[in-house]
Motif scaffolding. Structure first.
Motif, PDB file in Angstrom:
ATOM      1  N   PHE A 138       0.814  -1.021  -0.117  1.00 39.36           N
ATOM      2  CA  PHE A 138      -0.112  -0.317   0.025  1.00 39.36           C
ATOM      3  C   PHE A 138       1.095   1.200   0.286  1.00 39.36           C
ATOM      4  CE2 PHE A 138      -3.184   2.685   1.077  1.00 39.36           C
ATOM      5  CZ  PHE A 138      -4.456   2.574   1.572  1.00 39.36           C
ATOM      6  N   GLU A 169      -4.171  -7.250   5.712  1.00 37.83           N
ATOM      7  CA  GLU A 169      -4.148  -5.920   6.027  1.00 37.83           C
ATOM      8  C   GLU A 169      -3.629  -5.616   4.106  1.00 37.83           C
ATOM      9  OE1 GLU A 169      -4.870  -3.058   7.196  1.00 37.83           O
ATOM     10  OE2 GLU A 169      -5.330  -4.512   8.084  1.00 37.83           O
ATOM     11  N   THR A 170      -2.682  -5.288   3.761  1.00 34.27           N
ATOM     12  CA  THR A 170      -2.720  -4.354   2.435  1.00 34.27           C
ATOM     13  C   THR A 170      -4.108  -5.035   1.470  1.00 34.27           C
ATOM     14  OG1 THR A 170      -0.713  -4.605   2.256  1.00 34.27           O
ATOM     15  CG2 THR A 170      -1.516  -4.543   0.217  1.00 34.27           C
ATOM     16  N   ARG A 172      -7.132  -5.226   2.336  1.00 31.93           N
ATOM     17  CA  ARG A 172      -8.571  -4.850   2.809  1.00 31.93           C
ATOM     18  C   ARG A 172      -8.278  -3.320   2.703  1.00 31.93           C
ATOM     19  NH1 ARG A 172      -7.582  -8.454   7.374  1.00 31.93           N
ATOM     20  NH2 ARG A 172      -6.105  -7.369   8.280  1.00 31.93           N
ATOM     21  N   GLN A 173      -7.033  -2.849   3.489  1.00 27.21           N
ATOM     22  CA  GLN A 173      -6.820  -0.983   2.829  1.00 27.21           C
ATOM     23  C   GLN A 173      -7.679  -1.186   1.609  1.00 27.21           C
ATOM     24  OE1 GLN A 173      -2.378  -1.533   3.911  1.00 27.21           O
ATOM     25  NE2 GLN A 173      -3.023   0.483   5.284  1.00 27.21           N
ATOM     26  N   ARG A 176     -10.807  -1.252   0.393  1.00 27.94           N
ATOM     27  CA  ARG A 176     -12.077   0.023   1.511  1.00 27.94           C
ATOM     28  C   ARG A 176     -11.225   1.661   0.516  1.00 27.94           C
ATOM     29  NH1 ARG A 176      -8.410  -0.684   6.180  1.00 27.94           N
ATOM     30  NH2 ARG A 176      -9.348  -2.681   7.334  1.00 27.94           N
TER      31      ARG A 176
END
Length: 412
Positions: A138, A169-170, A172-173, A176
Motif C-alpha cells: 500500500f 491487511e494490504t 483490506r486497505q 477500502r
C-alpha cells in the motif's frame, strides 16, 4: 474503453510538470520486434525472482521480449546480476512517462512491489496496456506538492486488472479504496523457482558407475585466489575420507592448464574432464571449467561449495540450481550479490557459511555424513521450490492476457 479520470488526477498531472524531466537512458535502446512484457521491479531484493520468472516465461512463450525497470535514479550497478534488459524509469512527469510508453509500446505491464507511480500507470491504462500488480504494497509515490490531492491512490490501484498481495491487511486497505474485491487476491510473494535443464540419464548412470560409490563434493565457480583454500580443505577431508573426490569447477577456463600442473606437483591425482580424460579409481580431483557440466556434477555431488565467495571481489554465485538438484550448500562470507538468498538458506538449515580453508574442511567432513547432508538438501529444496505454484499461476495469467490482447489486435 478508458475509465473516467478524477479532477485530482488532472491536477496531479499539471503539478507533475514541475518535476525534473529525466527521460532516461531507454531512448538510446531499440525496441525489439514482437510482444514485449514490461516488468517493473520496485526493490533489488525482488530482481532475482523476476529474473527467474522471465526465464520461465520464455519456456512457454519463446518469442516474448522483456524490458525490466527500476525506480528513477536507481544505481543499476548496485543491483543483483540479471539476464534481461534493465533500465531506470523516468521521473513520474507527464512528458517523460509518455516518452517511455511511446518508445517501448509494452504489450503488457507487470509491477512487482510497491512505490506505485500514478502518471505512468494511469497513462499506460489509457493506452490500453493491461497491467497486473504482484506482491502489492500500500505505497504510492507522489510529488510533495501533490500529496494533499484526494483519490490519486484509488485511481492508481484501479489501473490494474489484477492486484495480488501477501498481506491480508494490504488487501483490506486496497478494497477500502473502492477497488472491486474481484480484482484483489491474497497470494504469496514471487520467489525463485529454478527449473534445471534435464541431464541425459545414460551419462549420469555411467558417471555414477565410474565413481563406484565414492563420496563426491563440488567446488563451483572457483576463482584463482581460492584454489589453495579449496585444495587445502580437500587434503584435510582426505585424511578422514580416503576415497573422497573433488570436482573443481574453475571460473576462468584459462586457469585449467596451470592448475592441473600445480595439482601434479602437489601429488594430487587429477583429470581434465573437459579434455575427455578418464576418471580412474585413484583420481582425487576432477577439473572442469564448462558451466554446462555443473548440471551433471550438482546431481552427483552430495555437497557443493559455492565459491567466488571466500575472497573479496566476485560477490558470490547464485546457488539455486545446485539446491534444486539436491546438494547441500557451503559458502564463504563474500556473497553480497545474493546475500538475501543465502541468509534465507542459512536460516532454513540448508546452507553453512565458512570463512577459512580449515572451516571449509571441517564443514566438508561434517556434511559428508549422509543423514546430515540429506536433511540440508531437503530443507533447501523445500525452500526454493515453494515459489513454483505462485510462478506457475502468474505465468498462466500473463499468457491469458497476452493471448487475449493478440486476438483483439488480430480482429482489428
Amino acid at each position: 474503453m478508458s475509465k473516467p479520470r478524477s479532477l485530482s488526477l488532472a491536477a496531479y498531472r499539471v503539478l507533475s510538470w514541475g518535476m525534473r524531466n529525466s527521460v532516461g537512458q531507454h531512448t538510446n535502446l531499440p525496441r525489439p520486434e514482437g510482444e514485449l512484457l514490461w516488468v517493473h521491479v520496485a526493490t533489488p531484493g525482488r530482481l532475482r525472482a523476476v529474473n527467474d520468472f522471465c526465464h520461465r516465461m520464455l519456456q512457454v512463450r519463446s518469442d516474448l521480449n522483456f524490458v525490466l525497470t527500476t525506480p528513477p535514479d536507481t544505481d543499476l550497478d548496485s543491483w543483483p546480476q540479471h539476464d534481461f534488459l534493465l533500465v531506470n524509469l523516468p521521473q513520474d512527469q507527464s512528458g517523460a512517462v509518455r516518452g517511455f510508453l511511446d518508445h517501448w509500446r509494452p504489450s503488457m505491464g507487470l509491477w512487482v512491489g510497491g512505490d506505485l507511480m500514478p502518471n505512468i500507470l494511469t497513462r499506460a491504462d489509457e493506452h490500453n496496456i493491461p497491467l497486473v500488480l504482484f506482491d502489492a504494497q500500500f505505497s504510492v509515490t507522489l510529488a510533495r506538492s501533490a500529496r494533499w490531492l484526494p483519490d490519486i491512490t484509488r485511481a492508481t490501484f484501479d489501473c490494474f486488472q489484477h492486484v495480488m498481495t501477501a498481506s491480508p491487511e494490504t488487501a483490506r486497505q486496497i478494497r477500502r479504496l473502492g477497488i472491486p474485491s474481484a480484482k484483489v487476491h491474497e497470494s504469496p510473494p514471487l520467489r525463485i523457482s529454478p527449473n534445471p535443464r534435464p541431464w541425459p540419464e545414460d551419462e549420469l548412470i555411467e558417471t555414477n558407475h565410474t565413481l563406484a560409490g565414492r563420496p563426491v563434493w563440488l567446488a563451483a565457480w572457483v576463482q584463482d585466489k581460492e584454489f589453495i583454500s579449496v585444495l587445502t580443505a580437500h587434503r584435510q577431508a582426505l585424511r578422514m575420507l580416503h576415497r573422497l573426490v573433488l570436482v573443481l569447477h574453475v571460473a576462468d577456463e584459462l586457469e585449467v592448464g596451470p592448475l592441473k600442473r600445480r595439482l601434479e606437483t602437489m601429488d594430487l591425482r587429477c583429470v581434465n574432464w573437459d579434455a575427455g580424460e578418464e576418471i580412474e579409481d585413484t583420481t582425487q580431483v576432477i577439473l572442469t571449467s564448462d558451466p554446462e557440466n555443473l548440471g551433471l556434477w550438482c546431481r552427483v555431488s552430495t555437497v557443493t561449495f559455492m565459491a567466488s565467495s571466500l575472497e573479496r571481489g566476485a560477490g558470490g554465485r547464485d546457488p539455486s540450481e545446485s539446491i534444486a538438484l539436491g546438494s547441500a550448500i557451503i559458502y564463504g562470507p563474500f556473497v553480497h550479490r545474493h546475500d538475501a538468498l543465502y541468509s534465507q538458506l542459512r536460516q532454513a538449515g540448508a546452507a553453512k557459511q565458512v570463512k577459512t580453508a580449515t572451516e571449509l574442511g571441517d564443514a566438508l567432513i561434517e556434511l559428508l555424513a549422509p543423514d546430515l547432508a540429506a536433511g540440508m538438501a531437503l530443507a533447501g529444496w523445500q525452500m526454493i521450490t515453494e515459489g513454483a505454484p505462485q510462478a506457475d499461476a502468474l505465468i498462466e495469467m500473463v499468457q491469458d492476457i497476452l493471448d487475449q490482447r493478440s486476438a483483439e489486435h488480430a480482429g482489428t
